[in-house]
Structure formats: structure tokens, C-alpha cells
Design an enzyme around this catalytic site. Structure first.
Site, PDB file in Angstrom:
ATOM      1  N   ASP A 181      11.587  -9.114  -6.235  1.00  0.00           N
ATOM      2  CA  ASP A 181      10.898  -7.981  -5.319  1.00  0.00           C
ATOM      3  C   ASP A 181      10.364  -8.256  -3.997  1.00  0.00           C
ATOM      4  O   ASP A 181       9.900  -9.319  -3.739  1.00  0.00           O
ATOM      5  CB  ASP A 181       9.915  -7.113  -6.135  1.00  0.00           C
ATOM      6  N   GLU A 230     -15.161  16.314  -3.301  1.00  0.00           N
ATOM      7  CA  GLU A 230     -15.582  15.345  -2.591  1.00  0.00           C
ATOM      8  C   GLU A 230     -15.991  13.954  -3.287  1.00  0.00           C
ATOM      9  O   GLU A 230     -16.400  12.977  -3.032  1.00  0.00           O
ATOM     10  CB  GLU A 230     -17.118  15.790  -2.165  1.00  0.00           C
ATOM     11  N   PRO A 286     -10.382   6.275  -1.772  1.00  0.00           N
ATOM     12  CA  PRO A 286     -10.154   5.606  -0.629  1.00  0.00           C
ATOM     13  C   PRO A 286     -11.266   4.482  -0.469  1.00  0.00           C
ATOM     14  O   PRO A 286     -11.123   3.657   0.647  1.00  0.00           O
ATOM     15  CB  PRO A 286     -10.349   6.841   0.375  1.00  0.00           C
ATOM     16  N   ARG A 345       6.797  -0.675 -14.247  1.00  0.00           N
ATOM     17  CA  ARG A 345       8.060  -1.453 -14.203  1.00  0.00           C
ATOM     18  C   ARG A 345       7.949  -2.867 -14.208  1.00  0.00           C
ATOM     19  O   ARG A 345       8.965  -3.559 -14.327  1.00  0.00           O
ATOM     20  CB  ARG A 345       8.698  -1.128 -12.523  1.00  0.00           C
TER      21      ARG A 345
END
Ligand code: ADE
Length: 259
Positions: free
Chosen positions: A170, A117, A90, A155
Site C-alpha cells: 500500500d 457541538e 477534529p 483491511r
């Protein structure tokens, strides 16, 4: 393309590597995916790959050496002696389609999935080339993020999608959201397919799709639109969409259906 994944939970990645577009691409030999579990490189009877956090506090941290050996094995198997890992975390740079396209052009990726962690900072400093986040929320591990990355880059590999145009159409590939799509039946109690799509007029259909794409981006993701320099044709199409949209919302309001 070859993708090596370092993970304590290979089962997560296995699903993504076996089903759908990526699964088919792998079966056809267009993508190779290998998994390396740091536990397999542990030296104790408990197959430990993590330990308590220095400084105290809850949780454990993934240890350097099992990770390092997993990375060395991935390097050896792939023939990339110096390859560093992409750490899904993150704290990384947020993944977007431009980044996916850049990664998809590479012929080898090593993905590192953290758990608990996270990973000992020294491993990140020595063996990680970059950290990538899939969004501003915290998952219990990097596996789902890695699966998302594998799907998104997989893809885009040559020969993976049936229709060569489908990736270029897309959402995001030109900085805009995709237009709406319809299939049979043409008439349904929930509405009719826009007439232009059944007209057979390819130029009119392409124009309608470009207009919807611009309009949707304006309605839903004005932040994306603000980053683009629209040409005069696109601006005219967007103005047309906005006038139609304004007309529709006024009609809905006047007829009470907007309540
Ligand atoms: N691991 C935990 N949360 C994550 C996130 N948001 N993106 C990538 N990897 C993660």
C-alpha cells in the site's frame, strides 16, 4: 478484532460494516462490530442524549450519562471492563498509516462518535483514552471518521485481504506513495502499458515499481520523502526518475503539449 461504536446514527456505520472488504471480513467472523446508541440509554420520554450548552451559544452537547451507559454496555458485551473510548474529533491527533497499523494490532477498540457541538468535556476526561482526527476539516459528526478508521484497520486484519502482500504494498506502508497500476487492454487510445510490466522480468518490474513509488512521492508528497532516510539504491533510483521526468517535461515543453 472487535470494534464497539457509540453513535447516535448507527446507520452510517452499518453501511461500512456490511459492504466491501470490511463487510466480507465481518461475514467471515474476522471482525466483530457492535453499535451502541446513547438514545437507547436515555431516561426521559424524548430519548434525550443531548442538552443545551452551559454558558449559552448555539447548539447542544452530548450528555454524560447516556454515553456512560452506552460505554458500560459496550464494555460488558466485549468483556473489557476498563476499556476507554477513542473519540473521533477534529481536535484529535491526525490519523496516519502508522497510527492505523498500531490500532489494527489491538484486539478491541471502542469508538465514540460526537455530534452537534461535541461531548461533555467531563466524559472526555474520564472515559476517553485519545482523540483522533481524520483531517483538518469539520464533519457534522464522527460517524464518517469512525467508518474510515474501521475500514483502514479492518483491511489490515489477518486473512482479510486476498493477497497477503497487498497491504504491505500500500501507499504509506513504507512511508512512500504507491506506484501506478495498469490492467487490460495493453494498448488503448489513451496510451500503452509500460513495456517493463509485460516483460515477465520480475526483478525489472520490482525495480520499476520502486522507482515509480519514489518518484511519485517526490512529485506529490515531498513532505513524506523529507522524513525518510533513503539508502544509496533508493537515491539512485530516484535520481533516475528525476532525470527521466526532467527529460519528459522538457520534451513536452518543446513540442508544445505542456501548454
Ligand atoms: N468529527 C468532526 N470532524 C471530524 C474530523 N475532522 N475528524 C474526526 N472526527 C470528526
Amino acid at each position: 478484532m472487535r470494534i464497539d461504536v457509540i453513535t447516535l446514527f448507527p446507520e452510517f456505520i452499518d453501511v461500512c460494516a456490511r459492504v466491501g472488504v470490511v463487510g466480507r471480513a465481518r461475514a467471515r467472523g474476522l471482525i466483530e462490530i457492535a453499535m451502541w446508541n446513547p438514545r437507547d440509554f436515555a431516561t426521559d420520554n424524548y430519548r434525550s442524549a443531548d442538552d443545551r450548552c452551559y454558558g449559552g451559544g448555539p447548539g447542544v452537547v452530548m450528555m454524560i450519562d447516556p454515553l456512560r451507559k452506552a460505554l458500560d454496555s459496550a464494555r460488558k458485551a466485549s468483556g473489557s471492563a476498563q476499556g476507554k473510548a477513542i473519540y473521533l474529533s477534529p481536535q484529535g491527533t491526525r490519523l496516519d498509516q502508522a497510527k492505523v497499523e498500531a490500532l489494527a494490532r489491538r484486539d478491541h477498540l471502542i469508538l465514540l462518535c460526537g455530534r452537534y457541538e461535541g461531548v461533555d468535556e467531563r466524559f472526555i476526561e474520564h472515559a476517553v483514552e485519545e482523540e483522533i482526527s481524520i483531517g483538518d476539516y469539520v464533519l457534522s459528526g464522527g460517524e464518517l471518521a469512525a467508518a474510515i478508521l474501521i475500514d483502514a484497520v479492518g483491511r489490515l486484519q489477518e486473512g482479510v485481504l486476498h493477497d497477503a502482500q497487498s497491504a504491505s504494498q500500500d501507499s504509506f506502508s513504507d512511508g512512500l506513495l504507491d506506484c501506478p497500476h495498469y490492467t487490460r487492454p495493453e494498448r488503448h487510445e489513451w496510451g500503452e502499458v509500460p513495456a517493463v510490466l509485460t516483460s515477465g522480468d520480475h526483478a525489472a518490474i520490482a525495480r520499476w515499481r520502486r522507482k515509480q513509488s519514489l518518484g511519485r512521492t517526490w512529485l506529490r508528497r515531498p513532505d513524506l520523502l523529507a522524513r525518510l532516510e533513503l539508502d544509496p539504491k533508493q537515491r539512485a533510483l530516484l535520481d533516475e526518475f528525476r532525470r527521466e521526468h526532467e527529460g519528459k517535461t522538457t520534451r513536452d515543453r518543446d513540442s508544445g503539449s505542456g501548454e
